[in-house]
Design an enzyme around this catalytic site. Structure first.
Site, short mmCIF file in Angstrom:
data_model
loop_
_atom_site.label_atom_id
_atom_site.label_comp_id
_atom_site.label_asym_id
_atom_site.label_seq_id
_atom_site.Cartn_x
_atom_site.Cartn_y
_atom_site.Cartn_z
N LYS A 138 0.85 -1.19 0.00
CA LYS A 138 0.00 0.00 0.00
C LYS A 138 0.88 1.24 0.00
O LYS A 138 2.09 1.17 0.12
CB LYS A 138 -0.90 0.00 1.24
CG LYS A 138 -1.96 -1.09 1.20
CD LYS A 138 -2.99 -0.81 2.26
CE LYS A 138 -3.88 -2.03 2.47
NZ LYS A 138 -4.64 -1.92 3.71
N HIS A 141 2.00 6.84 3.23
CA HIS A 141 1.45 8.20 3.23
C HIS A 141 2.14 9.10 4.25
O HIS A 141 3.01 8.65 5.01
CB HIS A 141 -0.07 8.17 3.42
CG HIS A 141 -0.52 7.39 4.62
ND1 HIS A 141 -0.30 7.82 5.91
CD2 HIS A 141 -1.16 6.19 4.72
CE1 HIS A 141 -0.81 6.94 6.74
NE2 HIS A 141 -1.32 5.94 6.05
N HIS A 144 2.66 7.96 7.73
CA HIS A 144 3.77 7.05 8.02
C HIS A 144 5.08 7.83 8.18
O HIS A 144 5.92 7.47 9.01
CB HIS A 144 3.91 5.99 6.92
CG HIS A 144 2.75 5.04 6.86
ND1 HIS A 144 1.97 4.88 5.73
CD2 HIS A 144 2.21 4.22 7.80
CE1 HIS A 144 1.02 3.99 5.97
NE2 HIS A 144 1.14 3.58 7.22
#
Ligand code: ARG
Length: 578
Positions: A138, A141, A144
């Site tokens: 994934k 973003h 993170h």
């Protein structure tokens, strides 16, 4: 030295109030440096003494302060003691302030401020910090990125204060996304592309499978099938999963290294699959598990046990959830590492998740859950690069480096250097970090490349620039370093202001350790840089008489050390030249 003054004041107060001195040490605060000259160095508010039961809570606060101030005798260390606005103020003898510089230049610069009495009350032990924790395949973003740098700061801080720190990354390496990836990789995946740019390729496949699955029942079924195989540890599925995980971790390690971040352990949700089922059984046998109307397994967390607040731990098909794996992971970590405290760093949208996690752990009889904390942070708006929305951490770092490199090439003050890319990278990263750390962590903020990279504003670039300037001053005056120096020459207000500011360093670290907010340290260092800039203008080293030059040299090297120490705690690598 800050410690010395605190002790002197505490002793005086202890005597006057017939109370143990220890009570006063954490209650005293070093006063921030103001423009006006004779401000006090320390102050103690009467309301704190009232709160601690040392002074009676009745009567006028200012009167109480005045009474107490008259009981405290001034002496050669505490030159002036007075009451103002409900607080007692203490002015330290400026000549003694210079002794703050004593520990520097003896190879112990890094320990400055760390052995303060203030830290006596802090518990030292094993701290497990879990941060970054991206999800395989994934998007990485902004959340993170925030988790990564905030967690790193907390780990650094705890470590400097003498804790044994375990740095853990808890990967999202399990769940339906692997079902989809597994099912889709055969169709859309390519081993060659996977080797070339793994994160990008995995993300592409993931996006494509998700899209395809929207209108393709067969693919959906295949994904569920693949995930079932994974859960049953079938070797073919497992080996693809393992390959994807390994490649991802390797890629991340590379980017983390650029950021100056490392982990002792790469754990992940996958590790706690079986244990999660055990947790469910334990909840059952303790009578904590209830079946909801929907057929899910829930724990009732409402105080009156009226099902007012539920935590779902089992799906109706019997599989476990994110929180169930977190329960298992927490118990496992306690067993393996026997931490004294555990800190989770994620965005604030997960606050409820962690409150539930801690509550269920407590209900299970794990009293150590009281020493687990969630550090929540706000959202970042508009983190974009020139090519568009950010998907990979690496893109942000590349862009920070490129923009900084460009700024450096346009600035007249930029020095010749061997590896400008490396400098641009370090300075660019410090800009990212300072932008992120300046306000309270809970606040959302707008990502702004131009503002964060300004050389003059309160930015990471300014911190780096000041550090580089101090390094160059030290280098140019090589040989001035003296074992002793004449402290009586440091009398200008610009010197005193730096010394008074350094007096606050231990308190700033103490405050940071209390609330785990990096803003105290960031703002302290920015202020230090402003004070250094004035001192730099007003107090030349070169061309001054030898004894004056030596004393000023010592002052500037001390400032340089404290700046570097503070930057390192924030997770910034100071550059010597820029
Ligand atoms: N992987 C999760 C996410 O990206 C964060 C994990 C946080 N840690 C935890 N123990 N739940 O949202």
């Amino acid at each position: 030295m800050a410690s010395f003054f605190r002790k002197q004041i505490a002793a005086k107060l202890g005597e006057a109030l017939q109370h143990s001195e220890d009570a006063f040490i954490p209650a005293l605060t070093a006063v921030p440096v103001l423009k006006k000259q004779n401000a006090a160095d320390f102050k103690l508010s009467v309301s704190t003494l009232r709160m601690n039961g040392i002074l009676p809570t009745s009567g006028d606060v200012q009167l109480q302060a005045e009474n107490l101030a008259t009981q405290l005798k001034q002496d050669s260390v505490l030159e002036h003691i007075f009451a103002d606005r409900g607080a007692i103020h203490f002015k330290v003898n400026n000549k003694l302030l210079v002794q703050l510089l004593e520990p520097f230049g003896k190879g112990e610069d890094e320990k400055f401020g760390l052995s303060s009495d203030l830290f006596d009350t802090l518990k030292r032990g094993t701290t497990l910090v879990e941060y970054s924790s991206p999800n395989i395949a994934k998007k990485f973003h902004a959340g993170h990125l925030r988790s990564t740098i905030i967690g790193n700061f907390i780990a650094n801080l705890k470590q400097s204060l003498g804790n044994n720190v375990i740095r853990m990354n808890y990967l999202g390496d399990w769940g339906m996304q692997f079902g989809l990836l597994g099912a889709g990789f055969g169709q859309f995946g390519c081993q060659e592309k996977l080797k070339e740019s793994p994160l990008q390729h995995l993300f592409e496949v993931y996006v494509r499978v998700n899209k395809e699955a929207e209108h393709n029942e067969g693919l959906k079924e295949a994904a569920r099938d693949f995930f079932r195989q994974l859960e049953q540890h079938e070797s073919q599925a497992l080996s693809l999963w393992q390959q994807l995980r390994e490649i991802t971790v390797k890629e991340y390690q590379h980017v983390y290294k650029r950021l100056g971040v490392h982990f002792d352990i790469y754990s992940g949700e996958s590790f706690h699959q079986n244990q999660a089922q055990e947790v469910v059984q334990q909840l059952q046998s303790r009578g904590l598990l209830t079946k909801s109307k929907k057929g899910t397994g829930v724990v009732d967390l409402s105080p009156d046990r009226d099902m007012g607040s539920l935590c779902t731990v089992v799906r109706s098909d019997g599989t476990t959830l994110y929180i169930t794996r977190d329960l298992a992971a927490a118990v496992d970590r306690k067993e393996k590492y026997n931490f004294d405290e555990m800190i989770y760093v994620t965005d604030k949208s997960q606050s409820n998740h962690f409150q539930q996690l801690f509550q269920v752990l407590l209900a299970m009889g794990h009293s150590w859950a009281d020493r687990c904390h969630h550090v929540p942070f706000g959202l970042v708006q508009g983190m974009k690069t020139r090519t568009g929305e950010v998907v990979f951490l690496e893109d942000v770092l590349d862009e920070a480096r490129a923009r900084m490199l460009q700024n450096m090439s346009q600035s007249k003050t930029t020095k010749e250097m061997n590896n400008p890319e490396d400098t641009a990278e370090k300075v660019g990263i410090s800009a990212l970090i300072v932008q992120d750390f300046k306000g309270p962590l809970q606040s959302d903020y707008k990502f702004d490349w131009d503002r964060m990279l300004q050389a003059q504003g309160d930015t990471g670039v300014f911190l780096q620039y000041t550090h580089a300037r101090l390094c160059s001053l030290i280098q140019r005056n090589d040989g001035l370093e003296a074992a002793t120096f004449e402290s009586s020459v440091l009398i200008e207000q610009a010197c005193i202001a730096i010394l008074q500011h350094l007096l606050r360093y231990d308190e700033i670290l103490y405050q940071s350790a209390q609330d785990l907010q990096p803003k105290h340290l960031v703002n302290f260092l920015l202020k230090l840089c402003h004070l250094v800039a004035s001192a730099h203008r007003e107090l030349p080293v070169k061309g001054s008489p030898q004894h004056v030059a030596q004393a000023r040299f010592r002052l500037f090297s001390a400032a340089c050390s404290v700046l570097a120490n503070g930057m390192r705690i924030l997770g910034i690598t100071p550059v010597d030249k820029m």
